[in-house]
Motif scaffolding. Structure first.
Motif, mmCIF file in Angstrom:
data_model
loop_
_atom_site.group_PDB
_atom_site.id
_atom_site.type_symbol
_atom_site.label_atom_id
_atom_site.label_comp_id
_atom_site.label_asym_id
_atom_site.label_seq_id
_atom_site.Cartn_x
_atom_site.Cartn_y
_atom_site.Cartn_z
ATOM 1 N N LEU A 1 71.620 112.954 104.897
ATOM 2 C CA LEU A 1 73.033 113.123 105.283
ATOM 3 C C LEU A 1 73.239 112.947 106.873
ATOM 4 N N PHE A 2 74.145 112.290 107.009
ATOM 5 C CA PHE A 2 74.629 111.770 108.338
ATOM 6 C C PHE A 2 73.532 111.110 109.346
ATOM 7 N N ASN A 3 72.718 110.603 108.658
ATOM 8 C CA ASN A 3 71.494 109.615 109.383
ATOM 9 C C ASN A 3 71.969 108.143 108.724
ATOM 10 N N PHE A 4 71.727 107.298 109.760
ATOM 11 C CA PHE A 4 72.166 106.044 109.213
ATOM 12 C C PHE A 4 70.590 105.091 108.862
ATOM 13 N N GLU A 5 70.376 104.937 107.481
ATOM 14 C CA GLU A 5 69.239 104.469 107.391
ATOM 15 C C GLU A 5 69.267 103.664 106.020
ATOM 16 N N HIS A 6 70.427 103.219 105.392
ATOM 17 C CA HIS A 6 70.547 102.882 104.154
ATOM 18 C C HIS A 6 71.374 101.588 104.423
ATOM 19 N N ASP B 1 85.433 125.364 85.484
ATOM 20 C CA ASP B 1 83.929 125.302 85.063
ATOM 21 C C ASP B 1 83.098 123.959 85.636
ATOM 22 N N ILE B 2 83.464 123.561 86.775
ATOM 23 C CA ILE B 2 82.821 122.310 87.562
ATOM 24 C C ILE B 2 82.016 122.775 88.250
ATOM 25 N N ASP B 3 80.785 121.996 88.645
ATOM 26 C CA ASP B 3 79.704 122.272 89.766
ATOM 27 C C ASP B 3 80.290 122.018 90.880
ATOM 28 N N VAL B 4 80.130 122.481 91.852
ATOM 29 C CA VAL B 4 80.545 122.237 93.374
ATOM 30 C C VAL B 4 79.276 122.305 94.080
ATOM 31 N N ASN B 5 78.923 120.987 94.932
ATOM 32 C CA ASN B 5 77.408 121.075 95.588
ATOM 33 C C ASN B 5 77.776 121.148 97.231
ATOM 34 N N ILE B 6 77.216 121.928 97.832
ATOM 35 C CA ILE B 6 77.349 122.021 99.196
ATOM 36 C C ILE B 6 75.964 121.850 99.897
ATOM 37 N N ASN C 1 69.281 117.376 106.677
ATOM 38 C CA ASN C 1 68.152 117.510 105.685
ATOM 39 C C ASN C 1 67.017 116.425 106.037
ATOM 40 N N ARG C 2 67.192 115.565 107.055
ATOM 41 C CA ARG C 2 65.952 114.979 107.346
ATOM 42 C C ARG C 2 65.089 115.773 108.046
ATOM 43 N N TYR C 3 65.307 116.818 108.609
ATOM 44 C CA TYR C 3 64.491 117.715 109.541
ATOM 45 C C TYR C 3 64.056 119.143 109.078
ATOM 46 N N ARG C 4 64.447 119.043 107.363
ATOM 47 C CA ARG C 4 64.011 120.337 106.601
ATOM 48 C C ARG C 4 63.222 119.988 105.427
ATOM 49 N N ASP C 5 62.473 120.919 105.049
ATOM 50 C CA ASP C 5 61.366 120.630 103.756
ATOM 51 C C ASP C 5 62.229 120.717 102.745
ATOM 52 N N GLU C 6 63.334 121.588 102.742
ATOM 53 C CA GLU C 6 64.116 121.766 101.537
ATOM 54 C C GLU C 6 65.327 121.271 101.744
ATOM 55 N N LEU C 7 66.497 120.839 100.784
ATOM 56 C CA LEU C 7 67.598 120.219 100.765
ATOM 57 C C LEU C 7 68.447 121.393 101.301
ATOM 58 N N THR D 1 80.827 130.893 100.749
ATOM 59 C CA THR D 1 80.388 131.628 101.924
ATOM 60 C C THR D 1 79.306 130.868 102.948
ATOM 61 N N TRP D 2 79.852 130.223 104.040
ATOM 62 C CA TRP D 2 79.188 129.490 104.775
ATOM 63 C C TRP D 2 78.017 130.200 105.464
ATOM 64 N N PRO D 3 76.804 129.762 105.147
ATOM 65 C CA PRO D 3 75.643 130.373 105.814
ATOM 66 C C PRO D 3 75.352 130.399 107.125
ATOM 67 N N ALA D 4 75.699 129.151 107.814
ATOM 68 C CA ALA D 4 75.612 128.746 109.145
ATOM 69 C C ALA D 4 76.676 127.831 109.858
ATOM 70 N N ALA D 5 76.658 127.571 111.159
ATOM 71 C CA ALA D 5 77.548 126.587 111.742
ATOM 72 C C ALA D 5 76.959 125.292 111.535
ATOM 73 N N GLY D 6 77.819 124.122 111.359
ATOM 74 C CA GLY D 6 77.392 122.994 111.403
ATOM 75 C C GLY D 6 78.077 121.983 110.547
ATOM 76 N N MET D 7 77.825 120.668 110.208
ATOM 77 C CA MET D 7 78.330 119.770 109.399
ATOM 78 C C MET D 7 77.960 119.963 107.838
ATOM 79 N N TYR D 8 78.722 119.963 106.957
ATOM 80 C CA TYR D 8 78.341 120.121 105.559
ATOM 81 C C TYR D 8 79.170 118.938 104.833
ATOM 82 N N TRP D 9 78.383 118.541 103.646
ATOM 83 C CA TRP D 9 78.599 117.522 102.645
ATOM 84 C C TRP D 9 79.068 118.412 101.295
ATOM 85 N N LEU D 10 80.403 118.465 100.908
ATOM 86 C CA LEU D 10 80.780 119.061 99.651
ATOM 87 C C LEU D 10 81.150 118.111 98.534
#
Length: 287
Positions: free
Chosen positions: A51-56, A216-221, A226-232, A248-257
């Protein structure tokens, strides 16, 4: 089967499946909350694994001013029409547009005070079928479907799809004019303003499908970087009976929903399946 061949086959199978799910399309603004008398933003638009890296490859857009076509081979799809809605409901055009090897960029001059919406909307009908043992595919409008299907086609599946991608940006005091929905496809109505999100606090959004609660639809955040994390670091939530989801937002930053609906319910022949998706880039501030 020896172990080397076994793992090679597993890797090949994963390689065939993962990219379809890993590639995510997004728009990333340089800021979502601005002040001052003459603010601008620059927006990057791309499709990538991280996310938010230019590589494709870039998102090809129309409505962004003069655009260079330096890399048509990377993304041959028809450009999507960018819609920029100003706080008073009028439509604006992007400026200084450019499409490079990995991303498209454009600027937006925030002339008015209030909240703007940047949106990409796409709708298409896709039919797949079997003819003489081979799979075929056709994409077009519903009224042209029958004329373009072979007479001997079998195993016909007709999918009606709608997708919507949005970004909200506020100059000065937040406003709500741009939150009006169309009643078509999967849409969001923010109960918490999307430019008033803070780490540790809970935001409320309502999803609708064709104007009705999307229950009852899934919402993914997914948090960016994530390039710099072992987990998504993905959070998966479900809307309630009224289409509402609390995040509930766990931390500040940019998110993709992202939210998706894939169903055979309520479709009218010749359509056999309905797919709808919604995605947004959101910025969460530190308290």
């Amino acid at each position: 089967m020896n172990s080397i061949l076994k793992y090679a086959l597993i890797a090949a199978a994963l390689g065939a499946v993962v990219p379809a799910h890993a590639h995510r399309a997004w728009m990333l603004p340089s800021a979502t909350v601005l002040s001052g008398e003459d603010p601008w933003i620059t927006v990057d638009a791309a499709v990538s694994n991280n996310l938010f890296n230019f590589e494709h490859f870039p998102l090809r857009l129309s409505g962004i001013g003069e655009t260079a076509s330096a890399n048509k081979a990377a993304n041959e799809r028809t450009p999507s029409q960018l819609q920029i809605t100003a706080p008073d409901g009028t439509q604006l055009a992007g400026e200084n547009g450019n499409t490079g090897r990995y991303r498209t960029t454009f600027d937006v001059h925030l002339i008015q005070k209030g909240t703007y919406k940047l949106a990409l909307e796409n709708a298409r009908l896709m039919a797949t079928y079997t003819e003489n043992g081979e799979r075929g595919r056709w994409i077009g409008e519903l009224e042209d479907l029958q004329a373009n299907l072979p007479g001997s086609a079998d195993d016909i599946e007709v999918v009606q799809s709608n997708s919507r991608m949005e970004v909200f940006v506020t100059s000065g005091k937040p406003t709500e004019t741009v939150f009006q929905t169309t009643g078509e496809g999967l849409e969001i109505t923010p109960l918490t303003h999307p430019n008033d999100l803070y780490a540790g606090e809970t935001a409320e959004f309502v999803f609708t499908i064709d104007g009705e609660p999307a229950a009852d639809i899934d919402v993914n955040i997914i948090p960016g970087g994530n390039r710099y994390r072992d987990e998504l670091g993905e959070m998966t939530l479900k809307t309630n009976a009224d289409g509402k989801v609390d995040i509930t937002w766990p931390a500040a930053g940019m998110y993709w929903l992202e939210a998706e609906l894939d169903t055979t319910e309520g479709v009218a022949p010749p359509v056999t399946r309905r797919r709808a998706s919604y995605s947004a880039t959101l910025e969460v501030m530190a308290l």
